[in-house]
Design a protein around this motif. Sequence first.
Motif, PDB file in Angstrom:
ATOM      1  N   PHE A 384      21.818 -71.608   6.704  1.00 17.38           N
ATOM      2  CA  PHE A 384      22.588 -72.326   5.842  1.00 17.38           C
ATOM      3  C   PHE A 384      23.999 -71.626   5.600  1.00 17.38           C
ATOM      4  O   PHE A 384      24.897 -72.488   5.013  1.00 17.38           O
ATOM      5  CB  PHE A 384      21.640 -71.999   4.408  1.00 17.38           C
ATOM      6  CG  PHE A 384      20.406 -73.072   4.064  1.00 17.38           C
ATOM      7  CD1 PHE A 384      20.721 -74.439   4.370  1.00 17.38           C
ATOM      8  CD2 PHE A 384      19.221 -72.562   4.520  1.00 17.38           C
ATOM      9  CE1 PHE A 384      20.021 -75.381   3.849  1.00 17.38           C
ATOM     10  CE2 PHE A 384      18.278 -73.643   4.037  1.00 17.38           C
ATOM     11  CZ  PHE A 384      18.620 -74.874   4.153  1.00 17.38           C
ATOM     12  N   GLU A 385      24.129 -70.559   5.639  1.00 16.31           N
ATOM     13  CA  GLU A 385      25.408 -69.999   5.658  1.00 16.31           C
ATOM     14  C   GLU A 385      26.507 -70.773   6.683  1.00 16.31           C
ATOM     15  O   GLU A 385      27.649 -71.321   6.152  1.00 16.31           O
ATOM     16  CB  GLU A 385      25.548 -68.561   6.049  1.00 16.31           C
ATOM     17  CG  GLU A 385      27.034 -68.103   5.789  1.00 16.31           C
ATOM     18  CD  GLU A 385      27.192 -66.680   6.599  1.00 16.31           C
ATOM     19  OE1 GLU A 385      27.623 -66.831   7.822  1.00 16.31           O
ATOM     20  OE2 GLU A 385      26.940 -65.622   6.154  1.00 16.31           O
ATOM     21  N   ARG A 386      26.093 -70.790   7.743  1.00 15.33           N
ATOM     22  CA  ARG A 386      26.953 -71.519   8.880  1.00 15.33           C
ATOM     23  C   ARG A 386      26.967 -73.151   8.438  1.00 15.33           C
ATOM     24  O   ARG A 386      28.059 -73.791   8.556  1.00 15.33           O
ATOM     25  CB  ARG A 386      26.170 -71.507  10.201  1.00 15.33           C
ATOM     26  CG  ARG A 386      26.590 -70.176  10.982  1.00 15.33           C
ATOM     27  CD  ARG A 386      26.128 -68.719  10.227  1.00 15.33           C
ATOM     28  NE  ARG A 386      26.461 -67.630  10.843  1.00 15.33           N
ATOM     29  CZ  ARG A 386      25.885 -67.045  11.515  1.00 15.33           C
ATOM     30  NH1 ARG A 386      24.415 -67.251  11.626  1.00 15.33           N
ATOM     31  NH2 ARG A 386      25.961 -65.863  12.167  1.00 15.33           N
ATOM     32  N   VAL A 388      26.860 -74.396   5.494  1.00 13.11           N
ATOM     33  CA  VAL A 388      27.559 -74.393   4.085  1.00 13.11           C
ATOM     34  C   VAL A 388      29.161 -74.401   4.762  1.00 13.11           C
ATOM     35  O   VAL A 388      30.053 -75.149   4.222  1.00 13.11           O
ATOM     36  CB  VAL A 388      27.449 -73.349   3.167  1.00 13.11           C
ATOM     37  CG1 VAL A 388      28.405 -73.203   2.057  1.00 13.11           C
ATOM     38  CG2 VAL A 388      26.204 -73.770   2.742  1.00 13.11           C
ATOM     39  N   ILE A 389      29.560 -73.330   5.461  1.00 11.13           N
ATOM     40  CA  ILE A 389      30.894 -73.044   5.884  1.00 11.13           C
ATOM     41  C   ILE A 389      31.523 -74.342   6.769  1.00 11.13           C
ATOM     42  O   ILE A 389      32.744 -74.650   6.513  1.00 11.13           O
ATOM     43  CB  ILE A 389      30.874 -71.719   6.894  1.00 11.13           C
ATOM     44  CG1 ILE A 389      30.778 -70.791   6.205  1.00 11.13           C
ATOM     45  CG2 ILE A 389      32.290 -71.770   7.437  1.00 11.13           C
ATOM     46  CD1 ILE A 389      30.693 -69.357   6.896  1.00 11.13           C
ATOM     47  N   ILE A 390      30.633 -74.872   7.580  1.00 12.65           N
ATOM     48  CA  ILE A 390      31.171 -75.952   8.284  1.00 12.65           C
ATOM     49  C   ILE A 390      31.089 -77.356   7.669  1.00 12.65           C
ATOM     50  O   ILE A 390      32.086 -78.192   7.616  1.00 12.65           O
ATOM     51  CB  ILE A 390      30.464 -76.027   9.770  1.00 12.65           C
ATOM     52  CG1 ILE A 390      30.684 -74.812  10.454  1.00 12.65           C
ATOM     53  CG2 ILE A 390      30.660 -77.414  10.535  1.00 12.65           C
ATOM     54  CD1 ILE A 390      29.329 -74.450  11.761  1.00 12.65           C
ATOM     55  N   VAL A 391      29.935 -77.839   7.161  1.00 15.83           N
ATOM     56  CA  VAL A 391      29.873 -79.289   6.648  1.00 15.83           C
ATOM     57  C   VAL A 391      30.641 -79.438   5.337  1.00 15.83           C
ATOM     58  O   VAL A 391      31.293 -80.201   5.105  1.00 15.83           O
ATOM     59  CB  VAL A 391      28.539 -79.649   6.449  1.00 15.83           C
ATOM     60  CG1 VAL A 391      28.026 -80.840   5.958  1.00 15.83           C
ATOM     61  CG2 VAL A 391      27.788 -79.599   7.987  1.00 15.83           C
ATOM     62  N   THR A 392      30.451 -78.412   4.278  1.00 15.56           N
ATOM     63  CA  THR A 392      31.067 -78.574   3.147  1.00 15.56           C
ATOM     64  C   THR A 392      32.341 -78.542   3.070  1.00 15.56           C
ATOM     65  O   THR A 392      33.091 -79.030   2.253  1.00 15.56           O
ATOM     66  CB  THR A 392      30.314 -77.516   2.042  1.00 15.56           C
ATOM     67  OG1 THR A 392      30.795 -76.272   2.474  1.00 15.56           O
ATOM     68  CG2 THR A 392      28.962 -77.700   1.833  1.00 15.56           C
ATOM     69  N   SER A 393      32.819 -77.834   4.041  1.00 11.55           N
ATOM     70  CA  SER A 393      34.539 -77.654   4.252  1.00 11.55           C
ATOM     71  C   SER A 393      35.060 -78.984   4.744  1.00 11.55           C
ATOM     72  O   SER A 393      36.151 -79.158   4.516  1.00 11.55           O
ATOM     73  CB  SER A 393      34.819 -76.316   4.938  1.00 11.55           C
ATOM     74  OG  SER A 393      34.272 -75.357   4.236  1.00 11.55           O
ATOM     75  N   LEU A 394      34.280 -79.644   5.514  1.00 12.68           N
ATOM     76  CA  LEU A 394      34.894 -80.864   6.287  1.00 12.68           C
ATOM     77  C   LEU A 394      34.545 -82.226   5.227  1.00 12.68           C
ATOM     78  O   LEU A 394      35.420 -83.150   5.393  1.00 12.68           O
ATOM     79  CB  LEU A 394      34.004 -81.020   7.354  1.00 12.68           C
ATOM     80  CG  LEU A 394      34.510 -79.928   8.625  1.00 12.68           C
ATOM     81  CD1 LEU A 394      33.534 -80.233   9.847  1.00 12.68           C
ATOM     82  CD2 LEU A 394      35.982 -80.209   8.978  1.00 12.68           C
ATOM     83  N   HIS A 395      33.416 -82.204   4.677  1.00  8.31           N
ATOM     84  CA  HIS A 395      33.066 -83.652   4.100  1.00  8.31           C
ATOM     85  C   HIS A 395      34.008 -83.994   3.113  1.00  8.31           C
ATOM     86  O   HIS A 395      34.007 -85.079   2.808  1.00  8.31           O
ATOM     87  CB  HIS A 395      31.408 -83.584   3.836  1.00  8.31           C
ATOM     88  CG  HIS A 395      31.347 -82.939   2.531  1.00  8.31           C
ATOM     89  ND1 HIS A 395      30.627 -83.753   1.308  1.00  8.31           N
ATOM     90  CD2 HIS A 395      31.527 -81.791   1.640  1.00  8.31           C
ATOM     91  CE1 HIS A 395      30.672 -83.278   0.198  1.00  8.31           C
ATOM     92  NE2 HIS A 395      30.910 -81.795   0.612  1.00  8.31           N
TER      93      HIS A 395
END
Length: 457
Positions: A384-386, A388-395
């Motif tokens: 979930f950390e990865r 959160v870092i990837i998807v929530t920063s992009l969307h």
Amino acid sequence: MEVTSPVREVLVTGNKSYHDVSHDICRHVEAKPNPKWMAAMAISLGALFTGGYALAITLWDGIGVWGLNKTVGWAWDITNFVWWVGIGHAGTLISAVLLLFRQKWRTSINRAAEAMTIFAVICALLFPLIHTGRPWLSFYWFVPIPNTWGSLWVNFHSPLLWDFFAISTYFSVSLVFWYIGLIPDFATIRDRAQNKISRAIYGALSFGWDGAAKTWQRYETVSLVLAGLATPLVLSVHTIVSFDFATSVIPGWHTTIFPPYFVAGAIFSGFAMVLTLMLITRKVYKLEDYITINHIELMNIIIMITGSIVGVAYITELFMAWYSGVQYEQYAFLNRATGPYWWAYASMMTCNVISPQLFWFKKIRTSLWATFALSIVVNIGMWFERFVIIVTSLHRDYVPSSWAMFHPTIYDMGIYLFSFGLFFTLFFSFAKFFPVINMAEVKSVLKSSSGEIANKK
């Protein structure tokens, strides 16, 4: 005043002799597969073939079958890539760093941890290959060689290319380190073999090992050299993986804390996976005398420490976002905690920050069931950390009109299942046909760390 040094916990219980060590570890290689092993292999093969269908559809139709969109161009595939690379970190740490520090407790767990590293890196490499859309051409795209398309070269300024060099180096050194450690044990199995086929196979794998003093001297020298080469890789590999994000200008990614934060997280998740695998192996193969409660407690302490470091990194990220005064950076972290993906952020904080603190209690960190449950919880949290870092920063980036949500498809989940099937199929095959514990190194600490010696003291 007289001070008596306390006796350390024994590393091998049951008053084992050298013959007992060879017999207890070799019998699983020499015997027919037991029903528990066959059931576990059947489950992993089922996951492999089920996920293989999703992989085949992806290769046939293209990565458009995934849940990606124009806003979220990276999602499950890169999340899984970083997660698997992180899991592979514990093997090098246990093998190389603890060897250089002369930590004897590593001897019973280093072999399986090294194998886990190799299999995890293989699983990680799947995702960049698939993400190219044409993996059969990836060799030309990844490797900086002249090719048939003219003056087409990779971008040496890209951290994605740095990934290729870092992970390929890491994989190569880890593979050599793992195999070098296997050679004396292959020779032991060769000498015990009852049929010509086994003797020929393990004889070839042992490279003519004769057990002479000069041979052992060269073995020790090579092990130390490889440990020295592998130790910087513990820091460099996940540091370079973190540069995939830290060198960008996207809010939530553009931060200098990522390298140490990613390295601590990788060791954190890697040790958790080692515990998951070793607790199963310990029970199925009846290796309680070699993988003791002391081993499990020491690994839990490392998980507790690295989990605390990860927790400090999370808090530091939040503080720096507030202190920066940059509204985009502040919103990125506010969106993580309160936006549409709040549940992923809450899962990350609960699994990675709160759950490892339970290991402060000796009763919990020496409990097999609690350790097994928390090791799985930690790896769920690290996934979930990865995410959160990837998807929530992009969307949700700078332009609200481009905001979008990512929803995984069955093909995203299917390929993730395929990677699990591949990993466990490789690990169970290793556990059956290779000695899962390093016999030579266990024997080297037997006199100073066995139950018999402790009793004499």
